[in-house]
Design a protein around this motif. Structure first.
Motif, PDB file in Angstrom:
ATOM      1  N   ILE A 253       0.761  -1.138  -0.020  1.00  6.63           N
ATOM      2  CA  ILE A 253       0.144   0.121  -0.066  1.00  6.63           C
ATOM      3  C   ILE A 253       0.970   1.214   0.029  1.00  6.63           C
ATOM      4  N   ARG A 254       1.748   1.297   0.677  1.00 10.62           N
ATOM      5  CA  ARG A 254       2.600   2.281   1.182  1.00 10.62           C
ATOM      6  C   ARG A 254       3.578   2.810  -0.388  1.00 10.62           C
ATOM      7  N   GLN A 255       3.781   1.747  -1.203  1.00  7.77           N
ATOM      8  CA  GLN A 255       4.550   2.064  -2.526  1.00  7.77           C
ATOM      9  C   GLN A 255       3.634   2.869  -3.309  1.00  7.77           C
ATOM     10  N   ARG A 256       2.365   2.785  -3.288  1.00  9.91           N
ATOM     11  CA  ARG A 256       1.452   3.491  -4.029  1.00  9.91           C
ATOM     12  C   ARG A 256       1.530   4.986  -3.626  1.00  9.91           C
ATOM     13  N   PHE A 257       1.885   5.385  -2.631  1.00  9.69           N
ATOM     14  CA  PHE A 257       1.726   7.017  -2.360  1.00  9.69           C
ATOM     15  C   PHE A 257       3.027   7.427  -2.898  1.00  9.69           C
ATOM     16  N   PRO A 258       2.774   8.806  -3.642  1.00 12.47           N
ATOM     17  CA  PRO A 258       4.091   9.466  -4.105  1.00 12.47           C
ATOM     18  C   PRO A 258       4.959  10.002  -3.048  1.00 12.47           C
ATOM     19  N   PHE A 259       4.430   9.784  -1.715  1.00 13.86           N
ATOM     20  CA  PHE A 259       5.090  10.578  -0.639  1.00 13.86           C
ATOM     21  C   PHE A 259       5.422   9.585   0.454  1.00 13.86           C
ATOM     22  N   VAL A 260       6.214  10.099   1.561  1.00 19.14           N
ATOM     23  CA  VAL A 260       6.251   9.269   2.740  1.00 19.14           C
ATOM     24  C   VAL A 260       5.303   9.845   3.621  1.00 19.14           C
ATOM     25  N   LEU A 261       4.435   8.824   4.349  1.00 16.88           N
ATOM     26  CA  LEU A 261       3.325   9.361   5.280  1.00 16.88           C
ATOM     27  C   LEU A 261       4.051  10.066   6.461  1.00 16.88           C
ATOM     28  N   THR A 262       3.280  11.108   6.906  1.00 17.90           N
ATOM     29  CA  THR A 262       3.840  11.880   8.147  1.00 17.90           C
ATOM     30  C   THR A 262       3.465  10.767   9.506  1.00 17.90           C
ATOM     31  N   ALA A 263       4.237  11.194  10.431  1.00 14.68           N
ATOM     32  CA  ALA A 263       3.882  10.547  11.459  1.00 14.68           C
ATOM     33  C   ALA A 263       2.713  10.672  12.095  1.00 14.68           C
ATOM     34  N   GLY A 264       1.905  11.601  11.903  1.00  9.10           N
ATOM     35  CA  GLY A 264       0.446  11.778  12.100  1.00  9.10           C
ATOM     36  C   GLY A 264      -0.300  10.890  11.488  1.00  9.10           C
ATOM     37  N   GLN A 265      -0.018  11.042  10.165  1.00  3.58           N
ATOM     38  CA  GLN A 265      -0.911  10.007   9.392  1.00  3.58           C
ATOM     39  C   GLN A 265      -0.600   8.627   9.803  1.00  3.58           C
ATOM     40  N   ASN A 331      -5.713   7.625 -10.181  1.00  2.00           N
ATOM     41  CA  ASN A 331      -4.282   7.685 -10.261  1.00  2.00           C
ATOM     42  C   ASN A 331      -3.322   6.864  -9.357  1.00  2.00           C
ATOM     43  N   LEU A 332      -3.596   6.558  -8.183  1.00  2.00           N
ATOM     44  CA  LEU A 332      -2.938   5.899  -7.315  1.00  2.00           C
ATOM     45  C   LEU A 332      -3.063   4.386  -7.743  1.00  2.00           C
ATOM     46  N   LEU A 333      -3.959   4.059  -8.250  1.00  2.00           N
ATOM     47  CA  LEU A 333      -4.215   2.499  -8.543  1.00  2.00           C
ATOM     48  C   LEU A 333      -3.922   2.241  -9.919  1.00  2.00           C
ATOM     49  N   LYS A 334      -3.237   3.086 -10.457  1.00  2.00           N
ATOM     50  CA  LYS A 334      -3.065   2.586 -11.996  1.00  2.00           C
ATOM     51  C   LYS A 334      -2.324   1.393 -11.893  1.00  2.00           C
ATOM     52  N   ASP A 335      -2.529   0.521 -12.921  1.00  2.00           N
ATOM     53  CA  ASP A 335      -2.052  -0.693 -13.194  1.00  2.00           C
ATOM     54  C   ASP A 335      -2.126  -1.584 -11.939  1.00  2.00           C
TER      55      ASP A 335
END
Ligand code: ADP
Ligand code: MG
Length: 709
Positions: A253-265, A331-335
């Motif tokens: 799942i993490r790979q799908r985000f174009p950024f690193v999640l914040t500690a809060g997230q 966009n996130l779930l492309k392919d």
């Protein structure tokens, strides 16, 4: 309270006329009377010599009138007199009281009573009560302290006070204690009976406040215990799918985000994952300031549901927002093999040529109408046979004839707009789905503990890295040309801007600026070299969508809009928002609007244009320039407007209090929450709390009580 004393006519001095006057105040029984609480208290000191006058209380004194003077000033003519005793002089002033020229003369001997102010060291009564007396009249030696009630013409405060005093001996013995002495001692609270007596008949303000605090506590406890029981009933009745989760899935799942999640997230995601695996339906409120990245948390959770072979749904308050989520997700779930579909009122019947995987595009030509009627049968079918994994939609999703195969998770975005209590109920063949509710504005803690008490709360308390605080400025309309100049410069640097107006078109009743007129004026004048577009609620969904897409694709520079852009719009390249007639917007609304900028790496600006001079409007606009913290804004907004207005519309089903003002009772409220939990833990059916149980029963009904424990 038992029947025998609930009858008001038992109280001496209440005849048919008073009975009906009391009824019109909502007082039908002795217990109503006891719960008719004072709105204020008044202290009255004993008669004093003039040189001793002073203090908070109502003062009384007596003396000789040594001078009078009538001043026919406009608009408020006044009559003045000087009163003297052997210790000094004081001034008496009455406004609009020409008639006193005939009744108060030098040489008169008076007793006066009222509030005292000091002017150049001389005590001064303004509008005092007065009576002629003689030197032999005994002086009032008692100081008094009494309650002031919300009154009507037929039922003045002092009559209410007398009736309540009369009723006390009958009513008090019937009041039973709710809590044990230990608990009360711990919080320094008086007994319930004493509290009812002292809130009406205190000897001083400290006694009155102590009594009030106890009764506020009781109101809050009643609510918290009620909520606690309701939650238990729900938890017991409902089972939810257990959604499992492991490291591998996390990585995927993490790979799908174009950024690193914040500690809060990250922390919010942990909370959610724990709930999803618990077997009981999650009921979680996700709050975080505008731009804190709540959507990513929701997407993460939805992907967990899908990985567990369950469906997920996300409900947005507007079509624009639903579409935006759709685009982001797609966009996130492309392919990937995850199939997502958009369901809004304009999802077109013949758009149903779908294949699994890769998502779909939604046709742009509108086909408005009730979704259910124009429902593409295949879409419906695919939802009910589980081929659609994620459904994104507006309220269109809450349709009678929509059924999911195995709905695992529902995300409600920007709940604010949908109505606090309106929990979207979606039909599914399986177990009860989990709920994640995202709020548009941070919920002040007092509200989180009261109106949202049946939610668990996760808070994202930081913004993604690299965000710069938004510069906010309040200017007068005379300085507007500089603001437009600034917007032109930002656009020249490749940025984009929003201009927000309070109404769509000018109307005769409302002189506020409008989108249509400003669009015209700006395109011809101050912003003639920029590419402008309009966006407002009266445009067709397709027009709206086209305008949004052009703006996203940077084909337009400036969006001239109403508050349709308030929630959720996410265009990181936009760096200026100019809000005109800013006094027309509520504080939370201004903050939401401001949140449309500052979403990317560039420094952003919020310009408020307003010529408003009222204190209230200035307070709001100054608050905006002083803080960018949504939490501070929300607290302030709640104080300015009260809980009903805070949510935008007056909501039904919010608990009402006679005494408690929950915006002011933070300490007692959190106390009540933990005390209520403690009591329910030790005595789930309230068998050892019979008086409390009876009160709860009146509130919830026997059925709810019988289901717990
Ligand atoms: P909101 O809480 O207001 O709904 P969003 O979820 O719309 O906020 O996110 C705001 C913006 O921040 C989006 O453009 C999103 O892509 C971006 N974003 C979210 N999380 C992060 C992150 N951890 N790092 C960088 N950008 C992020
Ligand atoms: Mg959002």
């Amino acid at each position: 309270m038992n029947k025998a004393v609930t009858d008001l006519s038992c109280i001496s001095g209440i005849g048919p006329a008073r009975l009906s006057a009391l009824k019109s105040l909502g007082i039908h029984s002795v217990s109503d009377l006891l719960e008719y609480f004072p709105r204020d208290y008044r202290a009255e000191s004993a008669e004093k010599k003039i040189s001793d006058l002073g203090g908070e209380a109502i003062q009384q004194t007596r003396g000789n009138v040594v001078a009078v003077n009538y001043i026919p000033a406009r608009p408020r003519p006044r009559f003045e007199a000087t009163l003297e005793d052997e210790t000094g002089k004081c001034a008496l002033t009455w406004f609009n009281a020409q008639y006193l020229r005939r009744s108060i003369h030098p040489g008169a001997y008076l007793r006066v009573k009222g509030k005292v102010q000091f002017f150049r060291g001389i005590p001064q009564f303004v509008q005092p009560k007065w009576e002629p007396i003689d030197a032999a009249t005994p002086s009032n030696t008692d100081s008094k302290f009494h309650a002031v009630y919300p009154a009507s013409e037929r039922m003045p405060s002092d009559v209410i006070a007398r009736i309540i005093e009369e009723a006390m001996p009958l009513a008090l013995p019937e009041i039973e204690e709710w809590f044990d002495g230990d608990l009360l001692n711990r919080h320094g609270l008086p007994g319930r009976r004493e509290a009812f007596e002292k809130i009406h008949l205190p000897r001083n303000i400290a006694e009155a406040m102590r009594a009030r605090r106890r009764l506020v506590y009781d109101e809050l406890m009643l609510m918290q215990i009620g909520l606690g029981i309701a939650k238990k009933v729900r938890d017991k009745r409902l089972a939810a799918p257990i959604l499992k989760f492991d490291k591998l899935l996390d990585q995927r799942i993490r790979q799908r985000f174009p950024f690193v999640l914040t500690a809060g997230q990250q922390n919010a995601i942990y909370d959610v994952l724990r709930d999803l695996a618990s077997g009981q339906p999650m009921n979680r409120l996700l709050q975080g300031d505008v731009g804190s990245g709540k959507t990513s948390v929701a997407l993460y959770a939805m992907l967990v549901a899908v990985a567990n072979k369950m469906q997920a749904a996300i409900l947005a308050p507007t079509e624009v927002l639903a579409e935006q989520h759709f685009l982001t997700l797609r966009n996130l779930l492309k392919d990937s093999n995850v199939r997502i579909e958009l369901f809004t009122h304009r999802t077109k019947a013949n758009s149903a040529k779908k294949k699994t995987g890769g998502g779909t595009s939604v046709p742009l030509n509108a086909n408005l109408g009730v979704f259910g009627q124009h429902l593409p049968q295949t879409l419906l079918k695919d939802l009910s046979n589980g081929q659609i994994h994620i459904a994104i939609g507006t309220q269109a999703l809450i349709q009678e004839d929509i059924e999911f195969a195995n709905l695992g998770l529902v995300v409600v975005d920007e709940q604010h707009r949908l109505g606090v209590r309106q929990r979207a109920v979606l039909k599914s063949k399986g177990l009860s789905p989990h709920y994640l509710v995202m709020t548009a504005t941070p919920i002040p803690r007092t509200l989180a503990l009261s109106y949202f008490a049946d939610f668990d709360v996760s808070t994202i308390d930081e913004l993604p890295p690299g965000r710069q605080p938004i510069h906010t400025k309040w200017i007068r309309s005379s300085a507007a040309s500089q603001a437009y100049q600034f917007i032109r410069e930002e656009i020249a640097n490749g940025r984009q801007a929003y201009i927000v107006l309070p109404q769509i078109d000018e109307s005769s009743e409302d002189s506020a600026k409008s989108v249509v007129k400003e669009f015209e004026r700006l395109s011809k004048g101050p912003l003639s070299d920029c590419r402008l577009a309009m966006l407002h609620g009266q445009m067709s969904p397709d027009e709206k969508q086209a305008v949004m897409e052009n703006f996203r694709d940077r084909k337009t520079d400036v969006l001239v809009a109403t508050t349709v852009i308030e929630v959720g719009i996410d265009v990181p390249n936009a760096t200026v928002i100019l809000i005109d007639n800013a006094e027309r917007f509520g504080l939370s609304q201004l903050h939401q609007l401001r949140g449309r900028v500052g979403r990317g790496e560039h420094l952003s600006h919020c310009i408020l244009i307003s010529d408003a001079d009222s204190d209230e409007a200035r307070e709001r606009l100054n608050a905006m320039t002083k803080t960018t913290s949504g939490f501070e804004i929300a607290e302030m907004d709640l104080k300015l407007r009260g809980p009903g207005e805070f949510f935008g519309t007056r909501q039904h089903g919010l608990p009402e209090f006679k005494l408690a003002d929950i915006t002011q009772e933070m300490e007692l409220l959190s106390q009540a929450k933990s005390d209520a939990a403690e009591i329910l833990e030790a005595d789930p059916r309230l068998q050892n709390h019979s008086a409390l149980r009876a009160a709860i029963k009146r509130q919830l009904g026997e059925v709810a009580l019988s289901q717990i424990g």
